[in-house]
Design an enzyme around this catalytic site. Structure first.
Site: not given
Length: 564
Positions: A317, A339, A381, A423, A433, A437, A441, A444, A448, A462
């Site tokens: 957990r 993330k 990036e 960042k 997000e 945030r 992206n 993206h 993506h 990527h």
């Protein structure tokens, strides 16, 4: 300049630096080195002899008993120690200079000289003796050719190159002395100590953590973890590619502090981010005996960081983890912010958790082992941070990008630190997000979808998908009248100069279909109430989130882009 004047000048320019001879076996490092040391009145040290003395074994015996990885790790430590002894002529083994940490130590403490020799010369010399472990099996000449292909591009980073021919070695010594006395390529001035860590703080209350940025941190990882997080067990997760270059260094560092629990080596590539491999990894981490207070330590790029971070987030957990990113993309983006996740057929990173690391250790020297394509992909990036909120940084990149791709220099460190700081500020404001945030992206939503379309394969990395996506975001913003004309061309020109793709047609896959791309874009995590979120721009350095772009407008835009 007389010979005595050249010697005096060379020694003054060296100061406390050592002369470090690098090159393949048979290039003459020992014989030339001894003559050079005598000429300059300096001690001569053979690193291989020092290793044999320390191990009480020959090099061949070390290879046979422990393997090459063990030898290379010991070699790195011995050379690091020798370089702290002051001026000398140091002959290194043929593979020593291939290690990025060793190259960095040589840059800080010495003048590197590559003794370059042609294949016939090398073969005539080495075949006189049967003491070379890498040539004792198979076809020695074929092995030597492979070594030349792999090592000569790295040797070329040395401060000076001198040809080693079938002629008296005193001629090479004369050339070296004269060039030491006159060449502007020879480092001068005081020996520089290893660069201290640059630290960026991620402010998240009681879950705040640091991102450490410096060259050579990997070998200090054990001490860094122990001093900050205690005497914990560390389960390392990496992939086959990274393991070949860096796993032995990390394992030795953790073992030296009594922290090492074991290593798990995964298959490289985006395809590993799936349920099956997540389950396998989680079970293997449990088999290492990791408990709630222990650490998962991802050593790798974004794939390993995302996968192992997710496993840490659900193991018992939730246990802690320390990110050690080994790609530029991971150092500036995916290792920071918490993330984690895996891919599904429906889209990228759709299954995961927000789980913040306890520490990020970004060793810039490991980037020297990255393939150029991976460095370019990571650079997308870096540029993103300038494009979304820092126009001055993007202008700096336009003028200094060659330095970012240079030999682990200050431009690279600045680019990483600036990106991480940008960042960090956004993550501190919006960890999960729900607001700002989403700006991270930029490009993206398109990118993506392109990755999913190509099956998360090597057809499109990527960062390459994000490069195309950001160019599209700027072109769409211009078409919508949100951004002045010329911004998109400027961004596209910069990415083309880097060698990044900028159009859908640059993707090596045929059959781009508007409806399919739109469907894949609809799987984006930022969809709210069925509406896609687009990161658009008013100018370079001024991005914003919009949910008001009509689908038909986007589809018509995509149709034009496919035809470009």
């Amino acid at each position: 300049m007389t010979e005595s004047e050249a010697i005096d000048t060379a020694k003054k320019r060296l100061g406390k630096r050592s002369i470090v001879l690098v090159g393949l076996m048979g290039c003459g490092k020992s014989s030339i080195g001894k003559r050079l040391a005598a000429r300059l009145g300096l001690p001569f040290i053979d690193a291989d002899e020092e290793i044999e003395r320390a191990a009480a074994k020959t090099i061949n015996e070390i290879f046979a008993d422990h393997g090459e990885a063990h030898f290379r790790d010991g070699e790195r430590k011995v050379i690091s120690r020798l370089l702290s002894n002051g001026p000398q002529v140091l002959a290194t083994g043929g593979g020593a200079y291939m290690h990025p940490e060793t190259r960095q130590r040589i840059r800080e403490n010495g003048v590197s000289i590559w003794l370059r020799a042609d294949l016939p010369v090398l073969m005539r010399r080495v075949m006189k003796r049967d003491t070379r472990p890498l040539l004792r099996e198979g076809n020695p000449e074929a092995t030597m050719r492979k070594l030349i292909e792999a090592r000569y591009p790295i040797y070329a980073e040395a401060d000076m190159t001198v040809d080693s021919r079938d002629e008296p070695h005193d001629l090479a010594v004369n050339e070296i002395v004269n060039r030491l006395a006159t060449s502007s390529a020879v480092p001068t001035g005081p020996v520089q100590p290893p660069s201290p860590s640059r630290s960026v703080r991620i402010e998240l209350g009681d879950r705040a953590y640091d991102v450490l940025i410096a060259s050579g941190l990997l070998s200090d990882t054990g001490a860094l973890i122990k001093s900050r997080l205690g005497a914990v067990k560390c389960g390392v997760v990496t992939d086959e590619n990274v393991a070949r270059h860096h796993l032995a260094t990390l394992e030795e560092s953790l073992k030296s502090e009594g922290l090492f629990a074991g290593s798990i080596v995964m298959t490289p590539g985006e395809g590993t981010k799936n349920f099956r491999d997540l389950a396998t990894l989680s079970e293997r981490l449990l088999e290492l005996g990791l408990e709630r207070g222990d650490l998962v330590v991802p050593l790798g790029g974004g794939v390993i960081g995302d996968l192992a971070g997710f496993a840490a987030g659900i193991l018992r957990r939730g246990i802690r983890f320390v990110q050690i990113p080994t790609s530029l993309l991971a150092q500036v983006d995916s290792s920071v912010g918490g993330k984690t996740g895996i891919n599904t057929p429906q889209g990228k990173n759709l299954i995961g958790v927000f789980h913040q690391p306890s520490l990020v250790i970004a060793d810039t020297s490991v980037l020297t082992t990255l393939p150029p394509r991976q460095m370019r992909a990571g650079y997308a990036e870096v540029a993103k941070y300038g494009l979304l909120g820092d126009a001055k940084f993007f202008s700096w990149l336009e003028n200094n990008w060659q330095g970012v791709f240079g030999n682990n220099g200050p431009a690279l460190t600045k680019a990483i630190e600036t990106s991480v700081a940008a960042k960090a500020a956004i993550v501190a404001r919006d960890e999960t997000e729900t607001g700002d945030r989403a700006l991270l992206n930029l490009g993206h939503t398109f990118g993506h979808a392109f990755e999913a379309w190509t099956g998360y394969s090597d057809k499109l990395l990527h960062g390459e998908g994000i490069s195309i996506g950001m160019c599209l975001a700027f072109r769409l913003s211009e078409e919508l009248g949100l951004c002045p004309a010329g911004n998109a061309d400027r961004v596209t020109a910069h990415f083309k100069a880097i060698g990044l793709p900028t159009r859908i047609a640059d993707i090596p896959q045929t059959g781009a279909d508007v409806d399919e791309l739109w469907r894949l874009m609809g799987q984006d995590k930022k969809v709210r109430g069925g509406k896609l979120a687009f990161i658009l721009v008013r100018a370079i350095g001024d991005a914003f989130v919009s949910r008001d772009v009509p689908p038909d407008t986007v589809k018509a835009f995509l149709k034009r882009e496919i035809a470009r």
